[in-house]
Scaffold this motif. Sequence first.
Motif, PDB file in Angstrom:
ATOM      1  N   UNK A  19      -7.693  -0.205   0.504  1.00  0.00           N
ATOM      2  CA  UNK A  19      -6.307  -0.074   0.072  1.00  0.00           C
ATOM      3  C   UNK A  19      -5.840   1.370   0.047  1.00  0.00           C
ATOM      4  N   UNK A  20      -6.711   2.270  -0.420  1.00  0.00           N
ATOM      5  CA  UNK A  20      -6.358   3.683  -0.457  1.00  0.00           C
ATOM      6  C   UNK A  20      -6.214   4.254   0.946  1.00  0.00           C
ATOM      7  N   UNK A  21      -7.081   3.796   1.854  1.00  0.00           N
ATOM      8  CA  UNK A  21      -6.982   4.240   3.247  1.00  0.00           C
ATOM      9  C   UNK A  21      -5.662   3.766   3.858  1.00  0.00           C
ATOM     10  N   UNK A  22      -5.342   2.492   3.657  1.00  0.00           N
ATOM     11  CA  UNK A  22      -4.104   1.944   4.203  1.00  0.00           C
ATOM     12  C   UNK A  22      -2.888   2.688   3.655  1.00  0.00           C
ATOM     13  N   UNK A  23      -2.922   3.019   2.371  1.00  0.00           N
ATOM     14  CA  UNK A  23      -1.807   3.759   1.775  1.00  0.00           C
ATOM     15  C   UNK A  23      -1.641   5.127   2.446  1.00  0.00           C
ATOM     16  N   UNK A  24      -2.747   5.811   2.692  1.00  0.00           N
ATOM     17  CA  UNK A  24      -2.669   7.138   3.312  1.00  0.00           C
ATOM     18  C   UNK A  24      -2.141   7.054   4.737  1.00  0.00           C
ATOM     19  N   UNK A  25      -2.484   5.972   5.457  1.00  0.00           N
ATOM     20  CA  UNK A  25      -2.023   5.821   6.838  1.00  0.00           C
ATOM     21  C   UNK A  25      -0.548   5.395   6.901  1.00  0.00           C
ATOM     22  N   UNK A  26      -0.121   4.614   5.915  1.00  0.00           N
ATOM     23  CA  UNK A  26       1.304   4.306   5.796  1.00  0.00           C
ATOM     24  C   UNK A  26       2.074   5.586   5.471  1.00  0.00           C
ATOM     25  N   UNK A  27       1.492   6.418   4.622  1.00  0.00           N
ATOM     26  CA  UNK A  27       2.123   7.693   4.278  1.00  0.00           C
ATOM     27  C   UNK A  27       2.273   8.579   5.514  1.00  0.00           C
ATOM     28  N   UNK A  28       1.294   8.542   6.414  1.00  0.00           N
ATOM     29  CA  UNK A  28       1.385   9.321   7.659  1.00  0.00           C
ATOM     30  C   UNK A  28       2.638   8.966   8.447  1.00  0.00           C
ATOM     31  N   UNK A  51      -4.460   0.338  10.294  1.00  0.00           N
ATOM     32  CA  UNK A  51      -4.671   0.045   8.886  1.00  0.00           C
ATOM     33  C   UNK A  51      -3.424   0.171   8.036  1.00  0.00           C
ATOM     34  N   UNK A  52      -2.403   0.871   8.538  1.00  0.00           N
ATOM     35  CA  UNK A  52      -1.182   1.028   7.732  1.00  0.00           C
ATOM     36  C   UNK A  52      -0.529  -0.321   7.448  1.00  0.00           C
ATOM     37  N   UNK A  53      -0.795  -1.305   8.323  1.00  0.00           N
ATOM     38  CA  UNK A  53      -0.178  -2.620   8.163  1.00  0.00           C
ATOM     39  C   UNK A  53      -0.784  -3.417   7.019  1.00  0.00           C
ATOM     40  N   UNK A  54      -1.925  -2.960   6.532  1.00  0.00           N
ATOM     41  CA  UNK A  54      -2.584  -3.667   5.434  1.00  0.00           C
ATOM     42  C   UNK A  54      -2.017  -3.268   4.078  1.00  0.00           C
ATOM     43  N   UNK A  55      -1.117  -2.303   4.084  1.00  0.00           N
ATOM     44  CA  UNK A  55      -0.571  -1.815   2.822  1.00  0.00           C
ATOM     45  C   UNK A  55       0.869  -2.275   2.674  1.00  0.00           C
ATOM     46  N   UNK A  56       1.151  -2.964   1.568  1.00  0.00           N
ATOM     47  CA  UNK A  56       2.502  -3.444   1.359  1.00  0.00           C
ATOM     48  C   UNK A  56       3.489  -2.354   1.012  1.00  0.00           C
TER      49      UNK A  56
END
Length: 306
Positions: free
Chosen positions: A175-184, A153-158
């Motif tokens: 979007x909030x989930x993707x942001x948190x996974x990109x943050x990971x 899901x991190x790939x869904x966040x720009x």
Amino acid sequence: MKDLWNAADVPDQKDRVAVITGGGTGLGYQIALVLAGRGAHAVLAVRDVTKGKAAAERILAIHPQAEVSVQILDLASQRSVEDAGTELSSRYPRIDLLINNAGVMFPPRTVTVDGFELQFATNHLGHFALTGLLIGNMLPVTGSRVITVSSLGHKARGAIDFDDLNSEKKYSAGGAYAQSKLANLLFTYELDQRLAARAHATTIAVAAHPGGANTDLTRHTPAKLRWLQALAARFLFQSAEMGALPPLRAATDPAVTGSQYYGPDGFMEQRGHPVLVTSNAKSHNEEVAQRLWAVSEKLTGVHYPV
């Protein structure tokens, strides 16, 4: 020849201490089960102690000689994270593995007791703070590792939206989930760089993702999308046992090095055996990673000794 790494490849973990967040259910339970079976003292850091104790009993029923303990931890509460960090660091002077696994996905917009959006608080800030509180017990331990579980899901966040981290202006569960996974991932790569800069450093930070795994993480999926989820679960997703393999490999394979990322080797990384995979370019933006680190320290009040 295809790499078919599996749980049988986990080396002996005797005398090692492994703290697993969310260790009472799903991927966390499967990770704890394997590590305990290989001789590690598995610490199940869980929000629901009753479920945690039940999970510990199931592990002991399978591996009667295992060492398993339960630690209360609510990653959505900075007070709970602080208390858990204090207890764990006191009880376990040596921590070999910290597996940041617990998470929440797609809930209705929820604000934590600290005023943070639930997914960002649980998936990123809670783990950022816990790691910072325990890292001092890991730095002296040769071969210690911090494993953080991200997601496709991190790939869904720009990008990380620093102007609206808590989704106050606009909330999208996905979007909030993707942001948190990109943050990971940004956290993992930045932490590893900081660890590597220390003299005689042996502690590393590694990331992993389970692909599509059948666990209760999807319990908040909107009703209108559950038919799609059921279809994916039948044809794309894999078992929790298989989903646990990427973090297990990241945690135990002697060949692993810092800043690596492990996921399934199958179609679209949805299922299969764990191999090295690639996260998106946004997750490697050093300027964003450093800014996120500074913001995370400010929001949690936790400052790292690295």
